[in-house]
Design an enzyme around this catalytic site. Structure first.
Site, PDB file in Angstrom:
ATOM      1  NE  ARG A 250      -3.723  -2.278   2.479  1.00 53.82           N
ATOM      2  CZ  ARG A 250      -3.466  -3.493   2.959  1.00 53.82           C
ATOM      3  NH1 ARG A 250      -2.266  -3.730   3.515  1.00 53.82           N
ATOM      4  NH2 ARG A 250      -4.354  -4.458   2.918  1.00 53.82           N
ATOM      5  CE  LYS A 277      -8.163  -1.764   4.912  1.00 53.53           C
ATOM      6  NZ  LYS A 277      -8.671  -1.748   3.516  1.00 53.53           N
ATOM      7  CG  HIS A 340      -4.312   1.526  -3.326  1.00 56.30           C
ATOM      8  ND1 HIS A 340      -4.681   0.217  -3.551  1.00 56.30           N
ATOM      9  CD2 HIS A 340      -4.422   1.717  -1.991  1.00 56.30           C
ATOM     10  CE1 HIS A 340      -5.013  -0.352  -2.399  1.00 56.30           C
ATOM     11  NE2 HIS A 340      -4.857   0.525  -1.441  1.00 56.30           N
ATOM     12  NE  ARG A 343      -2.653  -3.085  -1.992  1.00 56.40           N
ATOM     13  CZ  ARG A 343      -2.217  -4.011  -1.163  1.00 56.40           C
ATOM     14  NH1 ARG A 343      -0.908  -4.173  -0.981  1.00 56.40           N
ATOM     15  NH2 ARG A 343      -3.058  -4.806  -0.513  1.00 56.40           N
ATOM     16  CG  HIS A 367      -5.925  -8.675   0.418  1.00 56.38           C
ATOM     17  ND1 HIS A 367      -6.236  -8.820  -0.923  1.00 56.38           N
ATOM     18  CD2 HIS A 367      -5.667  -7.359   0.586  1.00 56.38           C
ATOM     19  CE1 HIS A 367      -6.174  -7.645  -1.534  1.00 56.38           C
ATOM     20  NE2 HIS A 367      -5.840  -6.744  -0.626  1.00 56.38           N
ATOM     21  CE1 TYR A 377      -2.506 -21.109   5.611  1.00 56.36           C
ATOM     22  CE2 TYR A 377      -4.284 -19.753   4.726  1.00 56.36           C
ATOM     23  CZ  TYR A 377      -3.646 -20.971   4.835  1.00 56.36           C
ATOM     24  OH  TYR A 377      -4.128 -22.060   4.172  1.00 56.36           O
TER      25      TYR A 377
END
Length: 417
Positions: A250, A277, A340, A343, A367, A377
């Protein structure tokens, strides 16, 4: 039937400003009466307090009206007259005042700010500031001064409709979510008993999903990479532009990158949870190309904290507009690409062109990917495969930039293992 004051029929307005000013302190506090319950207490330290004496429920009670001269004689008398009417109508002014104080601390704005303070322990400072600013602009003007336990679903909806009427439908939905969290905090804290936001599902117009502008065609991405190589701006911004598509983090994570987070020997960038985030530490494998850019930049900014420092002060990172402004100067407007958007470019091409597994890509995009048991994870999940993916991605970008013919990787085999 109302209650009565202790001095119901006594003469009133016996004091004067001159008499009050001349009243000198003594060894012990003493009282000067103005009549019908209003008295001035003169303390040994010279302070002069207004007190109202009244009877309610068979008990003698007192109420403070403040100090003289901050509260003038005429103001104290007005307070006395209003308060006597309350007593006559069966209202205990002391209880009423306590309820008003409670309501003053139970306003929506007060509770919302308490919620932010509690949540800040898991938020970045920038995000906390962003949330407060949004509340100040969109919700506090309409609901901030209202007691939170009195706010109805209709009042909340009216405030959200004002936002929606500006065309900011997505903002209205986000504010509904924030308000719902604030009301849940208020219920848990005992400030209110219901959540009006929960009753407004479907009350706002639908959000039209917008994606960040991004280049997803390989030949167009190659043109952008060549334009970046020819960028004529500052060296620091150029390096940020060059590495952005390689690491596809990001924009805020890139511009706030610190040299202490880079392990050159392990070819790894560790972004702390406080900057992420999702509030989880994130590992970015560094390709040979990414390492080369960092080593090229190190002699210029390596003695400071930030890899990409602000040109005005090394104590701050690049501004959030630096990369975007550079793209605009190169002729790529906001309808084509944003910082952005790198990405989205990586996500699309890694999947559809290079054939890498979606879960590898989602992990690298930081994510919220979960395992088959529904657990998040850990940070090292598929790190070996992601390292391979990041190097092949960098090699693929080089091929695009230099005009070589590139072919997709097979859906099975090295890209999928």
């Amino acid at each position: 039937m109302g209650q009565s004051t202790k001095a119901e029929n006594r003469v009133t307005d016996k004091l004067s400003d001159v008499a009050i000013r001349k009243a000198k302190p003594k060894e012990k506090p003493y009282k000067l009466s103005d009549g019908k319950g209003l008295r001035l207490i003169v303390n040994p330290n010279g302070t002069k307090w207004w007190r109202f004496y009244y009877q309610f429920g068979g008990k003698e009670k007192t109420l403070s009206f403040g100090t003289y001269p901050e509260v003038t004689l005429s103001e104290a008398r007005e307070k006395r007259n209003v308060t006597r009417k309350m007593v006559a109508n069966g209202v205990d002014p002391g209880v009423e005042r306590k309820e008003q104080k409670v309501e003053a601390t139970n306003t929506f704005e007060h509770v919302a700010r308490c919620w932010v303070e509690k949540a800040k322990v898991v938020w970045t400072p920038n995000y906390a500031e962003h949330v407060v600013r949004r509340l100040e602009l969109n919700i506090f003007p309409a609901l901030g001064e209202l007691p939170i336990n009195h706010i109805t679903a209709q009042q909340l909806l009216s405030a959200l409709k004002i936002i929606e009427s500006r065309g900011a439908v997505e903002t209205a939905h986000r504010m509904l979510t924030l308000c719902g969290q604030i009301f849940r905090h208020a219920i848990a804290s005992g400030f209110c008993e219901s959540n009006p936001a929960a009753n407004l599902k479907g009350a706002l117009g639908p959000v039209v999903k917008r994606h960040y502008p991004a280049i997803t065609k390989p030949n167009e991405l190659g043109e952008l990479l060549r334009a970046i190589d020819g960028y004529q701006g500052t060296f620091v911004v150029k390096c940020a532009l060059r590495i952005a598509p390689l690491v596809f983090v990001r924009p805020g994570e890139l511009r706030k990158a610190e040299w202490s987070e880079i392990d050159f020997e392990a070819a790894l960038w560790t972004i702390p949870a406080s900057k992420m985030k999702m509030r989880r530490e994130h590992l970015v494998p560094l390709s040979r190309q990414s390492l080369a850019i960092l080593k090229e930049l190190y002699p210029f900014t390596g003695t400071g904290k930030y890899i990409f420092p602000n040109p005005r002060t090394a104590d701050r990172p690049l501004s959030d507009n630096a990369i975007l402004a550079a793209l605009r100067r190169m002729g790529f407007d906001k309808e084509i690409v944003t910082g952005h958007g790198f990405r989205a470019s990586a996500r699309t091409i890694l999947d559809e062109v290079l054939g890498f597994r979606p879960d590898y890509i989602e992990h690298q995009l930081a994510h919220g990917v979960r395992d088959p048991n529904g657990r998040a994870y850990n940070r090292t999940a598929h790190l070996v495969q992601r390292t391979t993916m990041m190097q092949k991605w960098a090699d693929y970008l080089d091929a695009l930039k230099y005009g070589a013919k590139v072919f997709p990787f097979p859906k099975t085999g090295t890209a999928d293992e």
